[in-house]
Enzyme design. Structure first.
Site, PDB file in Angstrom:
ATOM      1  N   TYR A 146       0.815  -1.113   0.011  1.00 26.58           N
ATOM      2  CA  TYR A 146       0.008   0.105   0.074  1.00 26.58           C
ATOM      3  C   TYR A 146       0.850   1.337  -0.149  1.00 26.58           C
ATOM      4  O   TYR A 146       0.799   2.147  -0.852  1.00 26.58           O
ATOM      5  CB  TYR A 146      -0.831  -0.141   1.187  1.00 26.58           C
ATOM      6  CG  TYR A 146      -1.893   1.230   1.323  1.00 26.58           C
ATOM      7  CD1 TYR A 146      -2.877   1.206   0.496  1.00 26.58           C
ATOM      8  CD2 TYR A 146      -1.695   2.179   2.227  1.00 26.58           C
ATOM      9  CE1 TYR A 146      -3.845   2.320   0.786  1.00 26.58           C
ATOM     10  CE2 TYR A 146      -2.608   3.343   2.522  1.00 26.58           C
ATOM     11  CZ  TYR A 146      -3.419   3.232   1.673  1.00 26.58           C
ATOM     12  OH  TYR A 146      -4.470   4.122   1.801  1.00 26.58           O
ATOM     13  N   ASN A 175      -6.012   9.694   8.494  1.00 20.89           N
ATOM     14  CA  ASN A 175      -7.046   8.855   9.035  1.00 20.89           C
ATOM     15  C   ASN A 175      -8.507   9.794   8.985  1.00 20.89           C
ATOM     16  O   ASN A 175      -8.636  10.344   9.734  1.00 20.89           O
ATOM     17  CB  ASN A 175      -6.999   8.378  10.376  1.00 20.89           C
ATOM     18  CG  ASN A 175      -5.706   7.490  10.538  1.00 20.89           C
ATOM     19  OD1 ASN A 175      -4.524   7.775  10.248  1.00 20.89           O
ATOM     20  ND2 ASN A 175      -5.652   6.065  10.522  1.00 20.89           N
ATOM     21  N   ARG A 212      -3.338   8.409  16.274  1.00 19.93           N
ATOM     22  CA  ARG A 212      -3.695   8.868  15.207  1.00 19.93           C
ATOM     23  C   ARG A 212      -4.445  10.212  15.305  1.00 19.93           C
ATOM     24  O   ARG A 212      -4.727  10.408  16.387  1.00 19.93           O
ATOM     25  CB  ARG A 212      -4.627   7.806  14.676  1.00 19.93           C
ATOM     26  CG  ARG A 212      -3.980   6.383  14.092  1.00 19.93           C
ATOM     27  CD  ARG A 212      -2.927   6.645  13.102  1.00 19.93           C
ATOM     28  NE  ARG A 212      -2.551   5.150  12.851  1.00 19.93           N
ATOM     29  CZ  ARG A 212      -1.353   4.768  13.244  1.00 19.93           C
ATOM     30  NH1 ARG A 212      -0.898   4.916  14.288  1.00 19.93           N
ATOM     31  NH2 ARG A 212      -1.060   3.343  13.016  1.00 19.93           N
TER      32      ARG A 212
HETATM   33  P1  NAD Z   1     -12.845   2.558   0.402  1.00 24.45           P
HETATM   34  O1  NAD Z   1     -12.277   0.965   0.759  1.00 24.45           O
HETATM   35  O2  NAD Z   1     -14.381   2.540   1.152  1.00 24.45           O
HETATM   36  O3  NAD Z   1     -12.891   2.844  -0.826  1.00 24.45           O
HETATM   37  C1  NAD Z   1     -11.927   2.271  -1.830  1.00 24.45           C
HETATM   38  C2  NAD Z   1     -12.856   1.994  -3.165  1.00 24.45           C
HETATM   39  O4  NAD Z   1     -12.068   1.589  -4.286  1.00 24.45           O
HETATM   40  C3  NAD Z   1     -13.821   0.765  -2.751  1.00 24.45           C
HETATM   41  O5  NAD Z   1     -15.079   1.186  -3.200  1.00 24.45           O
HETATM   42  C4  NAD Z   1     -13.108  -0.263  -3.564  1.00 24.45           C
HETATM   43  O6  NAD Z   1     -14.293  -1.231  -3.906  1.00 24.45           O
HETATM   44  C5  NAD Z   1     -12.683   0.707  -4.792  1.00 24.45           C
HETATM   45  N1  NAD Z   1     -11.649  -0.466  -5.401  1.00 24.45           N
HETATM   46  C6  NAD Z   1     -10.625  -0.978  -4.783  1.00 24.45           C
HETATM   47  N2  NAD Z   1      -9.706  -1.547  -5.706  1.00 24.45           N
HETATM   48  C7  NAD Z   1     -10.404  -1.319  -6.832  1.00 24.45           C
HETATM   49  C8  NAD Z   1      -9.846  -1.570  -8.141  1.00 24.45           C
HETATM   50  N3  NAD Z   1      -8.824  -2.195  -8.520  1.00 24.45           N
HETATM   51  N4  NAD Z   1     -10.667  -1.056  -9.289  1.00 24.45           N
HETATM   52  C9  NAD Z   1     -11.737  -0.195  -8.988  1.00 24.45           C
HETATM   53  N5  NAD Z   1     -11.984  -0.058  -7.817  1.00 24.45           N
HETATM   54  C10 NAD Z   1     -11.482  -0.375  -6.842  1.00 24.45           C
HETATM   55  O7  NAD Z   1     -11.807   3.336   1.157  1.00 24.45           O
HETATM   56  P2  NAD Z   1     -11.948   5.087   1.361  1.00 24.45           P
HETATM   57  O8  NAD Z   1     -11.529   5.248   3.115  1.00 24.45           O
HETATM   58  O9  NAD Z   1     -13.112   5.760   0.923  1.00 24.45           O
HETATM   59  O10 NAD Z   1     -10.672   5.435   0.587  1.00 24.45           O
HETATM   60  C11 NAD Z   1     -10.545   5.999  -0.656  1.00 24.45           C
HETATM   61  C12 NAD Z   1      -9.176   6.320  -0.990  1.00 24.45           C
HETATM   62  O11 NAD Z   1      -8.747   7.231  -0.034  1.00 24.45           O
HETATM   63  C13 NAD Z   1      -8.320   5.389  -1.165  1.00 24.45           C
HETATM   64  O12 NAD Z   1      -7.486   5.636  -2.330  1.00 24.45           O
HETATM   65  C14 NAD Z   1      -7.401   5.240   0.263  1.00 24.45           C
HETATM   66  O13 NAD Z   1      -6.090   5.010  -0.206  1.00 24.45           O
HETATM   67  C15 NAD Z   1      -7.483   6.846   0.392  1.00 24.45           C
HETATM   68  N6  NAD Z   1      -7.200   7.331   1.760  1.00 24.45           N
HETATM   69  C16 NAD Z   1      -8.210   7.051   2.447  1.00 24.45           C
HETATM   70  C17 NAD Z   1      -7.927   7.179   3.883  1.00 24.45           C
HETATM   71  C18 NAD Z   1      -8.914   7.104   5.093  1.00 24.45           C
HETATM   72  O14 NAD Z   1      -8.652   7.233   6.017  1.00 24.45           O
HETATM   73  N7  NAD Z   1     -10.435   6.800   4.718  1.00 24.45           N
HETATM   74  C19 NAD Z   1      -6.578   7.719   4.417  1.00 24.45           C
HETATM   75  C20 NAD Z   1      -5.496   7.852   3.464  1.00 24.45           C
HETATM   76  C21 NAD Z   1      -5.918   7.682   2.147  1.00 24.45           C
HETATM   77  N1  UDP Z   2      -6.110  -0.860  15.699  1.00 21.50           N
HETATM   78  C1  UDP Z   2      -6.668  -1.367  16.786  1.00 21.50           C
HETATM   79  N2  UDP Z   2      -7.528  -2.329  16.982  1.00 21.50           N
HETATM   80  C2  UDP Z   2      -8.239  -2.603  15.673  1.00 21.50           C
HETATM   81  C3  UDP Z   2      -7.787  -1.876  14.417  1.00 21.50           C
HETATM   82  C4  UDP Z   2      -6.840  -1.008  14.616  1.00 21.50           C
HETATM   83  O1  UDP Z   2      -6.057  -1.108  17.778  1.00 21.50           O
HETATM   84  O2  UDP Z   2      -9.306  -3.285  15.845  1.00 21.50           O
HETATM   85  C5  UDP Z   2      -5.032   0.124  15.798  1.00 21.50           C
HETATM   86  C6  UDP Z   2      -4.002   0.127  14.883  1.00 21.50           C
HETATM   87  O3  UDP Z   2      -2.985  -1.067  15.095  1.00 21.50           O
HETATM   88  C7  UDP Z   2      -3.513   1.259  14.596  1.00 21.50           C
HETATM   89  C8  UDP Z   2      -4.416   2.304  14.770  1.00 21.50           C
HETATM   90  O4  UDP Z   2      -5.475   1.516  15.313  1.00 21.50           O
HETATM   91  O5  UDP Z   2      -2.482   1.522  15.550  1.00 21.50           O
HETATM   92  C9  UDP Z   2      -5.274   2.710  13.264  1.00 21.50           C
HETATM   93  O6  UDP Z   2      -5.621   1.437  12.633  1.00 21.50           O
HETATM   94  P1  UDP Z   2      -6.277   1.665  11.251  1.00 21.50           P
HETATM   95  O7  UDP Z   2      -6.270   0.252  10.587  1.00 21.50           O
HETATM   96  O8  UDP Z   2      -7.729   2.143  11.286  1.00 21.50           O
HETATM   97  O9  UDP Z   2      -5.551   2.591  10.454  1.00 21.50           O
HETATM   98  P2  UDP Z   2      -4.079   3.055   9.967  1.00 21.50           P
HETATM   99  O10 UDP Z   2      -2.922   1.881  10.791  1.00 21.50           O
HETATM  100  O11 UDP Z   2      -3.748   2.616   8.558  1.00 21.50           O
HETATM  101  O12 UDP Z   2      -3.682   4.324  10.081  1.00 21.50           O
END
Ligand code: NAD
Ligand code: UDP
Length: 323
Positions: A146, A175, A212
């Site tokens: 990722y 996040n 976070r």
């Molecule tokens: P999410 O998993 O709900 O959304 C991702 C979407 O992409 C889903 O609908 C999934 O089905 C689709 N998808 C995955 N692989 C695909 C593919 N190969 N082709 C077409 N569609 C595909 O997650 P989200 O939180 O809505 O995240 C959206 C974007 O924002 C992502 O790119 C994620 O990396 C980025 N992002 C989110 C967060 C967060 O905290 N939510 C943080 C950092 C980055």
């Molecule tokens: N985490 C946790 N319990 C859970 C899921 C996540 O304690 O059931 C912790 C995880 O280890 C991390 C933080 O929560 O330290 C945020 O995790 P998340 O997967 O939401 O996002 P990311 O690590 O990608 O920021």
């Protein structure tokens, strides 16, 4: 207002569906593209009847021919359990997805925005993280599919920008949580709320001292739209997130208080390479976008908990067993 044709990849997901909603409400012609790996049609079901909304089941690793003015590239699994399930596919989604949307943007002369991530900073040794920090990512660890995929996507965006003058934007999302998170998403907010509402033990990874900074969905999507509509000279990368930092233990306690959960916290091993701290420096977003988050964690969690109370968990398919 000029009506634009806007493609949102990953548009049925948690953030994508809210973004589609905002763009449809603004009167634009919106194409939502998704393979439904970590989402389902119900997230956009309320938009299906609108004349300015279209849904395409497609995988971004394959090219597609569309005529558009703007592209928001969100397609990618975002939760560690799901992106680690098929790490090679995750890397392909970031890299080939980026190549495909950049190629489309080049052909259509469209603007294209990449949803990058705070994970490009890895387990940061600089705190809070400014955009100038180059990060501390383990390139061979379980999160690398990722983190490195998103880093490679940023590289591609900037190479298409420099070599082919594609009109790009890059946002680094920290996040984010809110309604329409998948209940089996596996991220901390959805896990803790689901467990709390079901009266289950709260699964704390490690001692909960890791931090976070949680941003509410609406604040985040507002920043993405501002970035897309901002001046072409400001391409980013720009951090978007809420700088209020919490330990995971504080988050668990707040969710238990707000749900009235009387269960207990059980500790599980901290996953490898789990970042110990994370907080965005949003000086640039404040200056260039005039943006800062408005929603406090407590208020955002109340809305998210209300959403989780309103759904039947059995209506959702777990994307992978890792939640
Ligand atoms: P999410 O998993 O709900 O959304 C991702 C979407 O992409 C889903 O609908 C999934 O089905 C689709 N998808 C995955 N692989 C695909 C593919 N190969 N082709 C077409 N569609 C595909 O997650 P989200 O939180 O809505 O995240 C959206 C974007 O924002 C992502 O790119 C994620 O990396 C980025 N992002 C989110 C967060 C967060 O905290 N939510 C943080 C950092 C980055
Ligand atoms: N985490 C946790 N319990 C859970 C899921 C996540 O304690 O059931 C912790 C995880 O280890 C991390 C933080 O929560 O330290 C945020 O995790 P998340 O997967 O939401 O996002 P990311 O690590 O990608 O920021």
């Amino acid at each position: 207002m000029a009506i634009k044709r806007i493609l949102v990849t990953g548009g049925a997901g948690f953030l994508g569906s809210h973004l589609c909603e905002r763009l449809v409400e603004s009167g634009h012609d919106v194409i939502c593209l998704d393979n439904f790996f970590t989402s389902q049609k119900s997230n956009v079901a309320h938009l299906l009847g609108k004349p300015n909304f279209e849904l395409i089941r497609h995988d971004v690793t394959h090219p597609i021919h569309l005529e558009v003015d703007e592209i928001y590239n969100l397609a990618c699994p975002a939760a560690p359990g799901h992106y680690q399930y098929n790490p090679i596919k995750t890397m392909k989604t970031s890299v080939m997805g980026a190549i495909n949307v950049l190629g489309m943007a080049k052909r259509c002369r469209a603007k294209v925005l990449q949803a990058s991530t705070s994970e490009v900073y890895g387990d940061p040794t600089v705190h809070p993280q400014p955009e100038s920090y180059r990060g501390n990512v383990n390139p061979i660890g379980p999160r690398a599919c990722y983190d490195e995929g998103k880093r490679a996507a940023e590289t591609l965006f900037f190479d298409y920008y420099r070599s082919n003058r594609v009109n790009i934007r890059v946002v680094r999302i920290f996040n984010t949580y809110g309604p329409r998170m998948h209940p089996f998403d596996g991220r901390v907010v959805s896990n803790f709320i689901r467990q709390a509402l079901l009266g289950q033990d709260i699964s704390m990874f490690g001692d909960g001292a890791q931090t976070r900074s949680f941003c509410y969905r609406d604040d985040l999507v507002e920043a993405m739209i501002r970035m897309m509509n901002g001046p072409d000279e400001f391409v980013g990368p720009v951090n978007i997130g809420n700088p209020n930092e919490f330990t995971i233990m504080q988050l668990a306690q707040l969710i238990m208080e707000l749900t009235g959960n009387k269960g207990k916290i059980i500790h599980k091993p901290l996953p490898q390479d789990d970042p110990l701290q994370r907080q965005p420096d949003i000086t640039l977003a404040r200056q260039k976008l005039g943006w800062e988050p408005k929603t406090q964690l407590r208020d955002g969690l109340v809305k998210t908990i209300d959403y989780f109370r309103s759904i039947n968990f059995s209506d959702f398919r777990a994307p992978t067993p890792n939640y």
